[in-house]
Design an enzyme around this catalytic site. Structure first.
Site, mmCIF file in Angstrom:
data_model
loop_
_atom_site.group_PDB
_atom_site.id
_atom_site.type_symbol
_atom_site.label_atom_id
_atom_site.label_comp_id
_atom_site.label_asym_id
_atom_site.label_seq_id
_atom_site.Cartn_x
_atom_site.Cartn_y
_atom_site.Cartn_z
ATOM 1 N N LYS A 171 4.763 9.004 9.214
ATOM 2 C CA LYS A 171 4.655 8.142 10.108
ATOM 3 C C LYS A 171 5.457 9.331 11.504
ATOM 4 O O LYS A 171 5.955 10.226 11.879
ATOM 5 C CB LYS A 171 4.875 7.069 9.807
ATOM 6 N N ASP A 202 10.135 3.035 -0.725
ATOM 7 C CA ASP A 202 8.276 3.697 0.565
ATOM 8 C C ASP A 202 8.897 3.205 1.853
ATOM 9 O O ASP A 202 7.879 1.940 2.327
ATOM 10 C CB ASP A 202 7.255 3.096 0.007
ATOM 11 N N TYR A 255 0.627 -1.623 -0.536
ATOM 12 C CA TYR A 255 0.323 -0.167 -0.080
ATOM 13 C C TYR A 255 1.128 0.862 -0.207
ATOM 14 O O TYR A 255 1.839 1.376 0.610
ATOM 15 C CB TYR A 255 -1.097 -0.377 1.880
HETATM 16 N N1 PMP Z 1 2.544 3.924 2.286
HETATM 17 C C1 PMP Z 1 3.098 3.916 3.367
HETATM 18 C C2 PMP Z 1 3.999 2.064 3.388
HETATM 19 C C3 PMP Z 1 1.880 3.529 4.113
HETATM 20 O O1 PMP Z 1 1.682 2.630 5.681
HETATM 21 C C4 PMP Z 1 1.092 4.924 4.097
HETATM 22 C C5 PMP Z 1 -0.021 4.395 5.057
HETATM 23 N N2 PMP Z 1 -0.222 3.257 5.968
HETATM 24 C C6 PMP Z 1 0.961 5.257 2.845
HETATM 25 C C7 PMP Z 1 2.144 5.239 2.161
HETATM 26 C C8 PMP Z 1 0.566 6.650 2.998
HETATM 27 O O2 PMP Z 1 0.166 7.628 4.228
HETATM 28 P P1 PMP Z 1 -0.460 8.562 5.066
HETATM 29 O O3 PMP Z 1 -1.920 7.367 5.287
HETATM 30 O O4 PMP Z 1 0.078 9.003 5.682
HETATM 31 O O5 PMP Z 1 -0.912 9.348 3.801
#
Ligand code: PMP
Length: 428
Positions: A272, A244, A149
């Site tokens: 995060k 990512d 994701y």
């Molecule tokens: N990339 C990864 C690997 C994630 O786990 C997440 C959210 N859990 C995101 C992108 C998207 O981040 P956000 O919820 O801050 O938009």
């Protein structure tokens, strides 16, 4: 730890009210507890390893706001830094030394990040990194992996099909197929599929994006060789590799997953932990690539609250506390001990607990999966059925069997031992 929690009256009432003004009553879908049932708790405050709801119940928190809270809730140093900054104004819409300080801290420590830009969420970070990759290479095609994701930008909301590679089936209504037609999806952990994809499409690929350690469909710990193969193939075909690290950045160690794999991605995305609990994302990498961004280059990207000063001090204070590696070492030890204690207490149950640093995932299946298609749906259903009874005993697990758990620096050995014993008695 508290005894059984019966009273959730105020949470129930607030949910009823919230549904009248907000779709499903929530501002991010998983918070509605649809997968697990039970009452979504409305939280009043967080302190250390605990969450307190509006009915006065206390929960040991293994969700930790989905990852940012590596120091626990309301860490006193982060709170003090935020308080001080708030008094000086919450946003200026102009440059600050605080942005420079956080950027410099990260650039000094993460080798592949030579240049970085802040945004306000992980979604925005990934969306921008993909645009940069396309702008730099002049190519449209991107590759992602089934089960990873990367936030909810249109071109990454793509469904995986049953074949080795699929192109462009949106996984959400409202996403035009023409947008996702430039996104290819491959299964994880399949070297042959990767090689044949690159042989056929590599020369028109702008970037491949993969999670540092896929942690959004369970915890799908990858073979290091697989990530290295992806690095080799992208480089060979003139495509960029985007790692990512929204979850893994500063979670699995100061160098993130890139350091673990000993690879040098072209671009990396963060979120995060780097915001210390405030809304922050970032993307960075090779300076030559990042320089395609406006105002230097032709790729447009901007944000009213980007580099927000309150968020910058929360992030920097958090990262400074992590810098000497002591907290990561402690987290590694206590999470390992917790997982060992829980695993050995769960005799006679088909369960496997995947762990990477202070991330763990309870999988009710014999073998730990490395790809999304090998996750046992029945195991997920089993977790979901147990969630409410565990919550009612004061342990807050993420409200979906696909989500991973996090341990924070505020979780003590004693709390973790008690939680392991309690979980062992509740898991059936
Ligand atoms: N990339 C990864 C690997 C994630 O786990 C997440 C959210 N859990 C995101 C992108 C998207 O981040 P956000 O919820 O801050 O938009």
């Amino acid at each position: 730890m508290n005894d059984r929690i019966y009273n959730t009256e105020k949470s129930v009432k607030l949910m009823e009210l919230a549904r009248r003004v907000t779709p499903g009553g929530v501002h991010s879908p998983v918070r509605a507890f649809q997968a697990v049932g039970g009452v979504p708790r409305f939280i009043e405050r967080g302190e250390g390893a605990y969450l307190y709801d509006v009915d006065g119940n206390r929960y040991l928190d293994f969700c930790c706001s989905w990852g940012p809270l590596i120091l626990g809730h309301a860490d006193p140093d982060v709170v003090a830094a935020v308080r001080e900054q708030v008094g000086k104004g919450m946003t200026y819409g102009a440059s600050t030394q605080l942005e420079y300080n956080l950027a410099k801290f990260i650039v000094d420590r993460i080798e592949p990040v030579e240049s970085i830009r802040f945004v306000s969420s992980g979604t925005e970070a990934v969306m921008s990194a993909v645009r940069v990759a396309r702008g730099f290479t002049g190519r449209d095609l991107i590759l992602k992996f089934e089960g990873c994701y990367h936030g909810h930008s249109d071109h990454l909301l793509v469904q995986a099909g049953s074949g080795a590679v699929t192109f462009g089936q949106p996984s959400s209504a409202g996403v035009p197929q023409v947008i996702t037609s430039h996104t290819a999806v491959l299964p994880l952990d399949n070297d042959a599929a990767l090689k044949s994809f690159f042989a056929e499409h590599g020369d028109r690929l702008a970037a491949a994006i993969i999670e540092g350690i896929p942690a959004n469909n369970g915890l799908l710990i990858q073979r290091h060789e697989y990530l290295r193969l992806l690095r080799e193939l992208t480089a060979k075909h003139g495509a960029l590799m985007i790692l990512d690290e929204v979850i893994t950045g500063f979670r699995v160690g100061m160098g993130g997953a890139a350091a673990d794999y000993k690879i040098r991605p072209d671009l990396l995305t963060y979120g995060k932990i780097i915001g210390g609990g405030m809304p922050v994302g970032a993307f960075g990498g090779r300076a030559e690539v990042m320089d395609v961004l406006s105002p230097v280059g032709p790729v447009y990207q901007a944000g009213t609250l980007s580099g927000n000063p309150v968020a910058m001090v929360a992030g920097l204070t958090t990262l400074q506390k992590l810098a000497d590696g002591r907290i990561h070492a402690e987290l590694e030890n206590k999470t390992r001990q917790f997982v060992e204690r829980l695993s050995s207490a769960l005799t006679g149950i088909t369960v496997n607990i995947a762990r990477m640093a202070s991330i763990f995932w309870i999988a009710f299946q014999r073998d730990l999966p490395r790809s999304a298609s090998t996750i046992d749906g029945e195991g997920i259903a089993r977790y979901n059925r147990m969630h409410d009874s565990i919550l009612r005993r004061g342990i807050y697990l993420p409200p979906s069997g696909y989500e991973v758990c996090f341990v924070s620096a505020a979780h003590t050995d004693e709390m973790l031992n008690q939680a392991a014993d309690k979980l062992a008695s509740l898991i059936e």
